[in-house]
Design a protein around this motif. Structure first.
Motif, PDB file in Angstrom:
ATOM      1  N   MET A   1      46.894  35.782  46.212  1.00  0.00           N
ATOM      2  CA  MET A   1      46.686  37.215  46.466  1.00  0.00           C
ATOM      3  C   MET A   1      47.154  38.068  45.290  1.00  0.00           C
ATOM      4  SD  MET A   1      45.482  39.428  48.488  1.00  0.00           S
ATOM      5  CE  MET A   1      45.528  41.200  48.746  1.00  0.00           C
ATOM      6  N   GLN A   2      48.301  37.671  44.701  1.00  0.00           N
ATOM      7  CA  GLN A   2      48.821  38.428  43.565  1.00  0.00           C
ATOM      8  C   GLN A   2      47.886  38.329  42.362  1.00  0.00           C
ATOM      9  OE1 GLN A   2      51.646  40.434  43.657  1.00  0.00           O
ATOM     10  NE2 GLN A   2      50.726  41.129  41.747  1.00  0.00           N
ATOM     11  N   TYR A   3      47.309  37.130  42.176  1.00  0.00           N
ATOM     12  CA  TYR A   3      46.368  36.944  41.069  1.00  0.00           C
ATOM     13  C   TYR A   3      45.141  37.833  41.264  1.00  0.00           C
ATOM     14  CZ  TYR A   3      43.218  34.637  37.774  1.00  0.00           C
ATOM     15  OH  TYR A   3      42.349  34.384  36.751  1.00  0.00           O
ATOM     16  N   PHE A   4      44.656  37.906  42.488  1.00  0.00           N
ATOM     17  CA  PHE A   4      43.509  38.771  42.795  1.00  0.00           C
ATOM     18  C   PHE A   4      43.845  40.227  42.499  1.00  0.00           C
ATOM     19  CE2 PHE A   4      41.385  41.526  45.940  1.00  0.00           C
ATOM     20  CZ  PHE A   4      40.054  41.294  45.607  1.00  0.00           C
ATOM     21  N   LEU A   5      45.040  40.649  42.887  1.00  0.00           N
ATOM     22  CA  LEU A   5      45.458  42.033  42.637  1.00  0.00           C
ATOM     23  C   LEU A   5      45.564  42.309  41.145  1.00  0.00           C
ATOM     24  CD1 LEU A   5      46.349  44.691  43.943  1.00  0.00           C
ATOM     25  CD2 LEU A   5      48.699  43.821  43.949  1.00  0.00           C
ATOM     26  N   ASP A   6      46.084  41.331  40.391  1.00  0.00           N
ATOM     27  CA  ASP A   6      46.170  41.489  38.932  1.00  0.00           C
ATOM     28  C   ASP A   6      44.792  41.687  38.326  1.00  0.00           C
ATOM     29  OD1 ASP A   6      48.887  41.162  39.077  1.00  0.00           O
ATOM     30  OD2 ASP A   6      48.862  39.044  38.471  1.00  0.00           O
ATOM     31  N   GLN A   7      43.814  40.905  38.796  1.00  0.00           N
ATOM     32  CA  GLN A   7      42.451  41.012  38.273  1.00  0.00           C
ATOM     33  C   GLN A   7      41.834  42.368  38.613  1.00  0.00           C
ATOM     34  OE1 GLN A   7      40.891  38.677  36.287  1.00  0.00           O
ATOM     35  NE2 GLN A   7      42.899  37.712  36.322  1.00  0.00           N
ATOM     36  N   ILE A   8      42.109  42.866  39.802  1.00  0.00           N
ATOM     37  CA  ILE A   8      41.558  44.157  40.214  1.00  0.00           C
ATOM     38  C   ILE A   8      42.135  45.286  39.359  1.00  0.00           C
ATOM     39  CG2 ILE A   8      41.497  45.872  42.067  1.00  0.00           C
ATOM     40  CD1 ILE A   8      39.566  43.644  42.547  1.00  0.00           C
ATOM     41  N   ILE A   9      43.450  45.288  39.189  1.00  0.00           N
ATOM     42  CA  ILE A   9      44.097  46.354  38.407  1.00  0.00           C
ATOM     43  C   ILE A   9      43.634  46.323  36.961  1.00  0.00           C
ATOM     44  CG2 ILE A   9      46.305  47.182  37.520  1.00  0.00           C
ATOM     45  CD1 ILE A   9      47.583  46.317  40.130  1.00  0.00           C
ATOM     46  N   SER A  10      43.595  45.126  36.374  1.00  0.00           N
ATOM     47  CA  SER A  10      43.132  44.991  34.996  1.00  0.00           C
ATOM     48  C   SER A  10      41.667  45.416  34.873  1.00  0.00           C
ATOM     49  CB  SER A  10      43.314  43.549  34.524  1.00  0.00           C
ATOM     50  OG  SER A  10      42.836  43.381  33.212  1.00  0.00           O
ATOM     51  N   GLY A  11      40.852  45.053  35.874  1.00  0.00           N
ATOM     52  CA  GLY A  11      39.434  45.426  35.860  1.00  0.00           C
ATOM     53  C   GLY A  11      39.237  46.926  35.959  1.00  0.00           C
ATOM     54  N   ILE A  12      40.045  47.593  36.768  1.00  0.00           N
ATOM     55  CA  ILE A  12      39.932  49.050  36.897  1.00  0.00           C
ATOM     56  C   ILE A  12      40.303  49.727  35.582  1.00  0.00           C
ATOM     57  CG2 ILE A  12      40.885  51.090  38.039  1.00  0.00           C
ATOM     58  CD1 ILE A  12      41.148  49.433  40.570  1.00  0.00           C
ATOM     59  N   SER A  13      41.331  49.204  34.901  1.00  0.00           N
ATOM     60  CA  SER A  13      41.766  49.837  33.651  1.00  0.00           C
ATOM     61  C   SER A  13      40.709  49.712  32.555  1.00  0.00           C
ATOM     62  CB  SER A  13      43.086  49.228  33.183  1.00  0.00           C
ATOM     63  OG  SER A  13      42.947  47.869  32.820  1.00  0.00           O
ATOM     64  N   VAL A  14      40.139  48.519  32.386  1.00  0.00           N
ATOM     65  CA  VAL A  14      39.094  48.387  31.371  1.00  0.00           C
ATOM     66  C   VAL A  14      37.818  49.093  31.833  1.00  0.00           C
ATOM     67  CG1 VAL A  14      38.114  46.184  32.190  1.00  0.00           C
ATOM     68  CG2 VAL A  14      38.015  46.765  29.771  1.00  0.00           C
ATOM     69  N   VAL A 245      33.185  49.746  38.450  1.00  0.00           N
ATOM     70  CA  VAL A 245      32.567  48.597  39.114  1.00  0.00           C
ATOM     71  C   VAL A 245      32.317  47.476  38.103  1.00  0.00           C
ATOM     72  CG1 VAL A 245      30.545  47.780  40.371  1.00  0.00           C
ATOM     73  CG2 VAL A 245      31.518  50.013  40.905  1.00  0.00           C
ATOM     74  N   MET A 246      31.808  47.841  36.922  1.00  0.00           N
ATOM     75  CA  MET A 246      31.549  46.843  35.889  1.00  0.00           C
ATOM     76  C   MET A 246      32.825  46.126  35.485  1.00  0.00           C
ATOM     77  SD  MET A 246      28.438  46.333  34.625  1.00  0.00           S
ATOM     78  CE  MET A 246      28.779  45.890  32.920  1.00  0.00           C
ATOM     79  N   GLY A 247      33.899  46.886  35.266  1.00  0.00           N
ATOM     80  CA  GLY A 247      35.152  46.285  34.844  1.00  0.00           C
ATOM     81  C   GLY A 247      35.711  45.323  35.873  1.00  0.00           C
ATOM     82  N   VAL A 248      35.670  45.713  37.137  1.00  0.00           N
ATOM     83  CA  VAL A 248      36.206  44.864  38.198  1.00  0.00           C
ATOM     84  C   VAL A 248      35.364  43.595  38.350  1.00  0.00           C
ATOM     85  CG1 VAL A 248      36.600  44.703  40.692  1.00  0.00           C
ATOM     86  CG2 VAL A 248      37.295  46.755  39.448  1.00  0.00           C
ATOM     87  N   ILE A 249      34.047  43.733  38.369  1.00  0.00           N
ATOM     88  CA  ILE A 249      33.166  42.568  38.520  1.00  0.00           C
ATOM     89  C   ILE A 249      33.367  41.598  37.358  1.00  0.00           C
ATOM     90  CG2 ILE A 249      30.761  41.818  38.503  1.00  0.00           C
ATOM     91  CD1 ILE A 249      31.644  42.994  41.150  1.00  0.00           C
ATOM     92  N   GLU A 250      33.458  42.124  36.140  1.00  0.00           N
ATOM     93  CA  GLU A 250      33.683  41.271  34.969  1.00  0.00           C
ATOM     94  C   GLU A 250      34.981  40.474  35.103  1.00  0.00           C
ATOM     95  OE1 GLU A 250      33.700  43.314  31.295  1.00  0.00           O
ATOM     96  OE2 GLU A 250      31.535  43.517  31.174  1.00  0.00           O
ATOM     97  N   ASN A 251      36.049  41.163  35.471  1.00  0.00           N
ATOM     98  CA  ASN A 251      37.343  40.501  35.570  1.00  0.00           C
ATOM     99  C   ASN A 251      37.367  39.434  36.664  1.00  0.00           C
ATOM    100  OD1 ASN A 251      38.701  41.872  33.492  1.00  0.00           O
ATOM    101  ND2 ASN A 251      40.528  42.059  34.750  1.00  0.00           N
ATOM    102  N   LEU A 252      36.782  39.750  37.808  1.00  0.00           N
ATOM    103  CA  LEU A 252      36.767  38.779  38.897  1.00  0.00           C
ATOM    104  C   LEU A 252      35.920  37.561  38.528  1.00  0.00           C
ATOM    105  CD1 LEU A 252      36.445  41.109  42.037  1.00  0.00           C
ATOM    106  CD2 LEU A 252      38.482  39.908  41.203  1.00  0.00           C
ATOM    107  N   ALA A 253      34.791  37.794  37.876  1.00  0.00           N
ATOM    108  CA  ALA A 253      33.932  36.676  37.470  1.00  0.00           C
ATOM    109  C   ALA A 253      34.631  35.811  36.436  1.00  0.00           C
ATOM    110  CB  ALA A 253      32.610  37.208  36.917  1.00  0.00           C
TER     111      ALA A 253
END
Length: 290
Positions: A1-14, A245-253
């Motif tokens: 869960m923490q890893y998912f949250l890290d990816q979301i926050i990083s994705g929102i910033s980029v 949306v682009m940043g989050v999708i990129e990071n999660l992928a």
């Protein structure tokens, strides 16, 4: 869960950086009907200007940011007056090709004035790590998110309440009718280019602060343009949301599938969305009467 949250926050910033550049794409399109393919190069050039000012001003953040953004506005006005205004009345394809040529010139100009090597952009702020919801995040990442949110509010108020914003909406709706009502299309175009360059400059400074300055920074424009298409090419606020949306999708992928998938995930999503909504998530459907 923490890893998912890290990816979301990083994705929102980029994604916030993509969103600022995407809003610049949409602003010019809304005012002129053109796509400026030099938007990413403008971000790169202003980042290099900020880096040079930082070296001369010993990293004073206010002087660096203020000087770079002033240069961005002047550059936007100069491009509109010297390059784009003589093209008024020419076919849209020709005008778009001019922006592509401008992009090539700006890339070469960066290599000619500076060098092809990456450089650290340190102005004493933005790189310290804070803890948010158990995740480590740089203050610069929080700042770019807040800046995008402020841009949403500013442009929403600008288009709704300011005379210039209303005039820009009128020109976007029907340029000839707006001119008959006494609105100067040339003035609106100049304002759009200045505002677009300002957004590109802000994004470039944040990108340099978080990821350093380099000649490949123009790629941010290649990521931001699909975000504009996703949000709606004629929607400034929608384009900003599309960047997130682009940043989050990129990071999660990239985090859950494979790093190589990260580069194409956003484009795949855009294809899917455009098959359903060809005018983007927040774009306006064009209706032609025949």
């Amino acid at each position: 869960m923490q890893y998912f949250l890290d990816q979301i926050i990083s994705g929102i910033s980029v994604g916030a950086i993509y969103g600022l550049v995407a809003m610049g794409f949409a602003l010019i399109y809304k005012a002129t009907g053109l796509v400026n393919f030099a938007q990413g190069e403008l971000s790169m050039l202003i980042a290099y200007v900020a880096w040079s000012i930082a070296g001369a001003a010993h990293g004073d953040p206010w002087l660096v940011v203020g000087g770079a953004l002033a240069a961005a506005i002047v550059l936007g006005l100069a491009i509109e007056r010297v390059v784009m205004r003589p093209m008024l009345g020419e076919p849209v394809f020709a005008q778009v090709m001019v922006t592509i040529g401008l992009a090539m010139i700006l890339r070469s100009l960066v290599l000619l004035i500076w060098d092809p090597y990456p450089h650290t952009f340190d102005i004493g702020v933005g790189r310290d790590v804070l803890e948010v919801m158990g995740s480590g995040i740089r203050s610069g990442q929080l700042a770019v998110m807040a800046t995008l949110a402020a841009a949403f509010g500013a442009f929403s108020a600008f288009f709704r309440y300011s005379r210039l914003g209303k005039a820009m909406r009128a020109v976007a709706a029907d340029e000839r009718a707006a001119q008959l009502m006494g609105i100067s299309a040339a003035r609106i175009h100049a304002a759009a280019w200045a505002g677009s360059a300002l957004l590109a400059g802000i994004a470039g400074i944040f990108f340099a602060l978080l990821y350093d300055v380099g000649p490949n920074m123009f790629h941010v424009g290649l990521k931001a343009f699909p975000a504009t298409i996703l949000g709606g090419l004629d929607s400034v606020l929608g384009s900003g949301f599309g960047g997130i949306v682009m940043g989050v999708i990129e990071n999660l992928a990239g985090g859950y599938l494979a790093p190589s998938i990260k580069e194409i995930a956003g484009f795949v999503m855009i294809i899917v969305v455009l098959m359903v909504r060809p005018f983007g998530l927040f774009g306006e459907r064009e209706i032609e009467r025949v």
